[in-house]
Design a protein around this motif. Structure first.
Motif, PDB file in Angstrom:
ATOM      1  N   HIS A   1      -0.690  20.696 -16.020  1.00 38.42           N
ATOM      2  CA  HIS A   1      -0.072  19.680 -16.874  1.00 38.42           C
ATOM      3  C   HIS A   1      -1.065  19.259 -17.953  1.00 38.42           C
ATOM      4  CE1 HIS A   1       3.075  19.356 -13.831  1.00 38.42           C
ATOM      5  NE2 HIS A   1       2.110  19.249 -12.933  1.00 38.42           N
ATOM      6  N   LEU A   2      -0.654  19.388 -19.190  1.00 34.80           N
ATOM      7  CA  LEU A   2      -1.507  18.987 -20.312  1.00 34.80           C
ATOM      8  C   LEU A   2      -0.771  17.953 -21.156  1.00 34.80           C
ATOM      9  CD1 LEU A   2      -3.029  22.419 -21.383  1.00 34.80           C
ATOM     10  CD2 LEU A   2      -4.203  20.517 -20.277  1.00 34.80           C
ATOM     11  N   PRO A   3      -1.265  16.717 -21.198  1.00 35.40           N
ATOM     12  CA  PRO A   3      -2.422  16.275 -20.419  1.00 35.40           C
ATOM     13  C   PRO A   3      -2.022  15.915 -18.984  1.00 35.40           C
ATOM     14  CG  PRO A   3      -1.606  14.464 -21.739  1.00 35.40           C
ATOM     15  CD  PRO A   3      -0.749  15.652 -22.092  1.00 35.40           C
ATOM     16  N   ALA A   4      -2.990  15.997 -18.063  1.00 37.04           N
ATOM     17  CA  ALA A   4      -2.776  15.505 -16.705  1.00 37.04           C
ATOM     18  C   ALA A   4      -2.768  13.980 -16.746  1.00 37.04           C
ATOM     19  CB  ALA A   4      -3.888  16.005 -15.785  1.00 37.04           C
ATOM     20  N   GLU A   5      -1.826  13.364 -16.034  1.00 37.77           N
ATOM     21  CA  GLU A   5      -1.727  11.907 -16.030  1.00 37.77           C
ATOM     22  C   GLU A   5      -1.691  11.382 -14.598  1.00 37.77           C
ATOM     23  OE1 GLU A   5       1.709  10.853 -18.237  1.00 37.77           O
ATOM     24  OE2 GLU A   5       0.821  11.325 -20.196  1.00 37.77           O
ATOM     25  N   PRO A   6      -2.332  10.244 -14.350  1.00 34.56           N
ATOM     26  CA  PRO A   6      -2.268   9.658 -13.006  1.00 34.56           C
ATOM     27  C   PRO A   6      -0.847   9.190 -12.693  1.00 34.56           C
ATOM     28  CG  PRO A   6      -3.289   8.119 -14.530  1.00 34.56           C
ATOM     29  CD  PRO A   6      -3.097   9.408 -15.291  1.00 34.56           C
ATOM     30  N   LEU A   7      -0.521   9.154 -11.403  1.00 30.96           N
ATOM     31  CA  LEU A   7       0.791   8.629 -10.998  1.00 30.96           C
ATOM     32  C   LEU A   7       0.910   7.173 -11.408  1.00 30.96           C
ATOM     33  CD1 LEU A   7       3.451   9.066  -9.389  1.00 30.96           C
ATOM     34  CD2 LEU A   7       2.207   8.283  -7.348  1.00 30.96           C
ATOM     35  N   TYR A   8      -0.194   6.424 -11.259  1.00 34.07           N
ATOM     36  CA  TYR A   8      -0.251   5.047 -11.739  1.00 34.07           C
ATOM     37  C   TYR A   8      -1.696   4.679 -12.015  1.00 34.07           C
ATOM     38  CZ  TYR A   8      -0.869   4.267  -6.643  1.00 34.07           C
ATOM     39  OH  TYR A   8      -1.268   4.332  -5.340  1.00 34.07           O
ATOM     40  N   THR A   9      -1.870   3.581 -12.713  1.00 33.60           N
ATOM     41  CA  THR A   9      -3.198   3.153 -13.160  1.00 33.60           C
ATOM     42  C   THR A   9      -3.584   1.833 -12.483  1.00 33.60           C
ATOM     43  OG1 THR A   9      -2.320   1.837 -14.983  1.00 33.60           O
ATOM     44  CG2 THR A   9      -2.733   4.188 -15.419  1.00 33.60           C
ATOM     45  N   THR A  10      -4.825   1.410 -12.704  1.00 36.04           N
ATOM     46  CA  THR A  10      -5.262   0.125 -12.160  1.00 36.04           C
ATOM     47  C   THR A  10      -4.445  -1.027 -12.761  1.00 36.04           C
ATOM     48  OG1 THR A  10      -7.040   0.096 -13.823  1.00 36.04           O
ATOM     49  CG2 THR A  10      -7.609   0.865 -11.616  1.00 36.04           C
ATOM     50  N   GLU A  11      -3.985  -0.862 -13.994  1.00 32.97           N
ATOM     51  CA  GLU A  11      -3.133  -1.904 -14.603  1.00 32.97           C
ATOM     52  C   GLU A  11      -1.801  -2.004 -13.865  1.00 32.97           C
ATOM     53  OE1 GLU A  11      -4.803   0.356 -16.378  1.00 32.97           O
ATOM     54  OE2 GLU A  11      -6.243  -0.957 -17.399  1.00 32.97           O
ATOM     55  N   ASP A  12      -1.285  -0.868 -13.405  1.00 32.92           N
ATOM     56  CA  ASP A  12      -0.047  -0.894 -12.612  1.00 32.92           C
ATOM     57  C   ASP A  12      -0.263  -1.639 -11.294  1.00 32.92           C
ATOM     58  OD1 ASP A  12       1.507   0.617 -14.443  1.00 32.92           O
ATOM     59  OD2 ASP A  12       0.672   2.489 -13.662  1.00 32.92           O
ATOM     60  N   VAL A  13      -1.454  -1.471 -10.699  1.00 30.29           N
ATOM     61  CA  VAL A  13      -1.765  -2.195  -9.462  1.00 30.29           C
ATOM     62  C   VAL A  13      -1.855  -3.691  -9.723  1.00 30.29           C
ATOM     63  CG1 VAL A  13      -3.401  -2.457  -7.555  1.00 30.29           C
ATOM     64  CG2 VAL A  13      -2.949  -0.176  -8.495  1.00 30.29           C
ATOM     65  N   ASP A  14      -2.404  -4.067 -10.894  1.00 30.23           N
ATOM     66  CA  ASP A  14      -2.493  -5.488 -11.264  1.00 30.23           C
ATOM     67  C   ASP A  14      -1.131  -6.172 -11.161  1.00 30.23           C
ATOM     68  OD1 ASP A  14      -5.182  -5.228 -11.849  1.00 30.23           O
ATOM     69  OD2 ASP A  14      -4.877  -4.985 -14.015  1.00 30.23           O
ATOM     70  N   ALA A  15      -0.071  -5.448 -11.496  1.00 24.67           N
ATOM     71  CA  ALA A  15       1.277  -6.029 -11.496  1.00 24.67           C
ATOM     72  C   ALA A  15       1.842  -6.196 -10.086  1.00 24.67           C
ATOM     73  CB  ALA A  15       2.219  -5.155 -12.333  1.00 24.67           C
ATOM     74  N   VAL A  16       1.261  -5.476  -9.113  1.00 26.48           N
ATOM     75  CA  VAL A  16       1.760  -5.538  -7.732  1.00 26.48           C
ATOM     76  C   VAL A  16       1.233  -6.772  -7.003  1.00 26.48           C
ATOM     77  CG1 VAL A  16       1.735  -4.393  -5.466  1.00 26.48           C
ATOM     78  CG2 VAL A  16       1.994  -3.030  -7.559  1.00 26.48           C
ATOM     79  N   ILE A  17      -0.059  -7.065  -7.180  1.00 29.86           N
ATOM     80  CA  ILE A  17      -0.754  -8.070  -6.347  1.00 29.86           C
ATOM     81  C   ILE A  17      -0.054  -9.432  -6.338  1.00 29.86           C
ATOM     82  CG2 ILE A  17      -2.963  -9.188  -5.882  1.00 29.86           C
ATOM     83  CD1 ILE A  17      -2.847  -6.057  -5.524  1.00 29.86           C
ATOM     84  N   PRO A  18       0.432  -9.962  -7.481  1.00 31.44           N
ATOM     85  CA  PRO A  18       1.092 -11.287  -7.440  1.00 31.44           C
ATOM     86  C   PRO A  18       2.386 -11.318  -6.617  1.00 31.44           C
ATOM     87  CG  PRO A  18       0.455 -10.695  -9.692  1.00 31.44           C
ATOM     88  CD  PRO A  18       0.307  -9.466  -8.863  1.00 31.44           C
ATOM     89  N   LYS A  19       2.929 -10.167  -6.297  1.00 32.64           N
ATOM     90  CA  LYS A  19       4.201 -10.124  -5.559  1.00 32.64           C
ATOM     91  C   LYS A  19       4.015 -10.229  -4.037  1.00 32.64           C
ATOM     92  CE  LYS A  19       6.585  -7.541  -9.174  1.00 32.64           C
ATOM     93  NZ  LYS A  19       7.325  -8.757  -9.622  1.00 32.64           N
ATOM     94  N   PHE A  20       2.757 -10.113  -3.555  1.00 28.60           N
ATOM     95  CA  PHE A  20       2.497 -10.218  -2.125  1.00 28.60           C
ATOM     96  C   PHE A  20       2.725 -11.643  -1.629  1.00 28.60           C
ATOM     97  CE2 PHE A  20      -0.218  -6.333  -2.699  1.00 28.60           C
ATOM     98  CZ  PHE A  20       0.414  -5.554  -1.741  1.00 28.60           C
ATOM     99  N   ARG A  21       3.360 -11.757  -0.469  1.00 29.55           N
ATOM    100  CA  ARG A  21       3.531 -13.033   0.217  1.00 29.55           C
ATOM    101  C   ARG A  21       3.020 -12.874   1.645  1.00 29.55           C
ATOM    102  NH1 ARG A  21       4.314 -13.755  -4.305  1.00 29.55           N
ATOM    103  NH2 ARG A  21       5.939 -14.952  -5.367  1.00 29.55           N
TER     104      ARG A  21
END
Length: 451
Positions: A118-138
């Motif tokens: 794959h050109l370019p190779a891309e990550p499935l998700y980034t650290t910014e995507d993880v940033d959006a997950v953390i506030p949703k934890f209860r």
């Protein structure tokens, strides 16, 4: 009520089970697929149910195959709450950021060296995507009933396996659904035995080791023998290990051997930043495991804990005999790859596997006798000794899984066997029928069942 088996069916990865009742949609776990390419490719496919239509995620524990798809899930539209225990939130945060960072680094390396299709190779998700997950934890305390609406509530029940791991007891209109999550061994080194369910109409039971019994061997003696034999050859012991619970278990066992002077005075290295961070989770959540604070501190003193990348590279090139514990446990990524690049082709090296090796992973290939291994686009001959200490698995074996069902006071209407390869699930199905006469079935990936 509809049950959608969106992952963890016919395979031990990608756990996702959706419960649909009236206008409520609850997802049990949101795991990443690992292993063979056809499974990994599913991570980039859209979910069969639109994420924005799902109300809640209930997380059994923080392993990647149970929480690792959350960043993608949120990026594709999920706006609800993610319920979990306190240690699971902490472990999930560590694992998700680590996963994103590894993907970003591997994509960058693949693009620089042009070994990806794959050109370019891309990550499935980034650290910014993880940033959006953390506030949703209860965070939810175990054994506490949490109401989701007038007719639906759930509670977490201790499951062993890793710190924070729980089964889920979900009540919907008077029916009880129990999701085992991953269950630990009854006699685990660090974790307490899993809590057994008393009542259930429907059970969703993991079947990872549904066709196997862990050998009744002395894991301390096995580890002692491996370390001493490799040291006598002038070699290094590389232990690929899951950063959560496996690293800490291996530390505990090596500490016990060192206290009794059964192994040599050589460097004992923990080279996994996340594994080191998990030690703090152990110290902060004493009620979840067997170790005291004093034991945690004393255990850590005999190890060199490496977080800095340059220190890691120095350890890789250090030719002295040593014991290195590094992630990942199935050799799918992480710092263990750097050690194997330099050591897998040396006959004096011993690679010691201490956990489940999923189909298609480097760990499974080595276990099955691969003569070469591919790392970062290059092939390396396998001349090292490949050994398995099977009794150290964080998963309960067939007997543990069967015993987990032993305190049910009423026969469940159905047991669904999930999170296992087909052969393991089918053998467990027969054993459940033989011992309890419960009706069981192993659903296939993508199957929808009405109950």
């Amino acid at each position: 009520m509809k049950i959608h088996f969106l992952g963890g069916a016919g395979t031990v990865t990608g756990s996702k089970t959706l419960i649909e009742h009236n206008n409520l949609r609850i997802l049990i776990d949101c795991g990443m697929f690992q292993g063979i390419k056809s499974l990994r490719e599913l991570n980039r496919e859209p979910l069969a149910i639109l994420p924005e239509t799902i109300d809640y995620v209930l997380l059994t524990h923080g392993h990647l195959d149970h929480c690792g798809w959350l960043p993608k899930f949120v990026a594709e539209g999920f706006e609800g709450k993610i319920f979990c225990t306190r240690p699971t939130k902490e472990i999930s945060r560590l694992i998700l950021y680590d996963s994103a960072k590894i993907q970003e680094e591997e994509a960058k390396k693949a693009n620089e060296e042009q070994y990806s299709k794959h050109l370019p190779a891309e990550p499935l998700y980034t650290t910014e995507d993880v940033d959006a997950v953390i506030p949703k934890f209860r965070v939810v305390e175990r054994d506490l009933e949490i109401q989701l609406n007038e007719n639906v509530f759930f509670k977490f029940i201790y499951a062993g396996h890793i710190i924070g791991a729980c089964s889920i007891e979900l009540h919907i209109d008077g029916k009880i659904l129990i999701f085992s999550g991953d269950l630990g061994q009854d006699d685990d080194v660090l974790m307490f035995p899993p809590q057994k369910p008393q009542k259930a109409d429907y059970i969703f039971l993991e079947s990872t080791y549904g066709n196997r019994l862990h050998p009744q061997t002395n894991s301390l003696f096995e580890l002692e023998t491996i370390i001493n034999n490799t040291f006598n050859k002038g070699g290094t012991i590389v232990i690929p290990s899951f950063a959560v619970e496996r690293v800490q278990t291996m530390m505990y066992l090596i500490w016990q051997l060192k206290k009794e002077d059964r192994i040599p005075n050589i460097p004992y290295i923990i080279d996994t930043p996340m594994g080191i961070s998990v030690l703090d989770v152990f110290k902060d959540n004493r009620m979840w495991h067997k170790l005291s604070m004093e034991e945690c501190d004393e255990m850590c003193k005999i190890f060199t804990l490496i977080s800095d990348f340059q220190d890691s590279m120095n350890a890789v090139y250090d030719k002295r005999p040593k014991v290195v514990i590094a992630a990942s446990g199935m050799i799918t990524g992480g710092r263990v790859l750097s050690y194997l690049e330099h050591l897998i082709d040396k006959p004096e090296t011993t690679v010691t596997l201490v956990g489940y090796q999923a189909e298609g992973t480097r760990g499974r290939k080595l276990l099955e006798g691969a003569t070469e291994i591919k790392i970062y686009g290059k092939y390396y001959p396998v001349l090292a000794n490949i050994l398995l200490i099977e009794s150290l698995s964080a998963h309960g074996d067939q007997n543990d899984l069967l015993n987990w069902l032993s305190e049910l006071v009423v026969k469940p209407k159905k047991v669904f066997l999930v999170h296992g390869e087909n052969e393991a699930a089918d053998e467990l199905r027969l054993k459940i029928k033989e011992r309890y006469d419960f009706d069981s079935q192993a659903p296939f990936l993508g199957q929808i069942i009405e109950i």
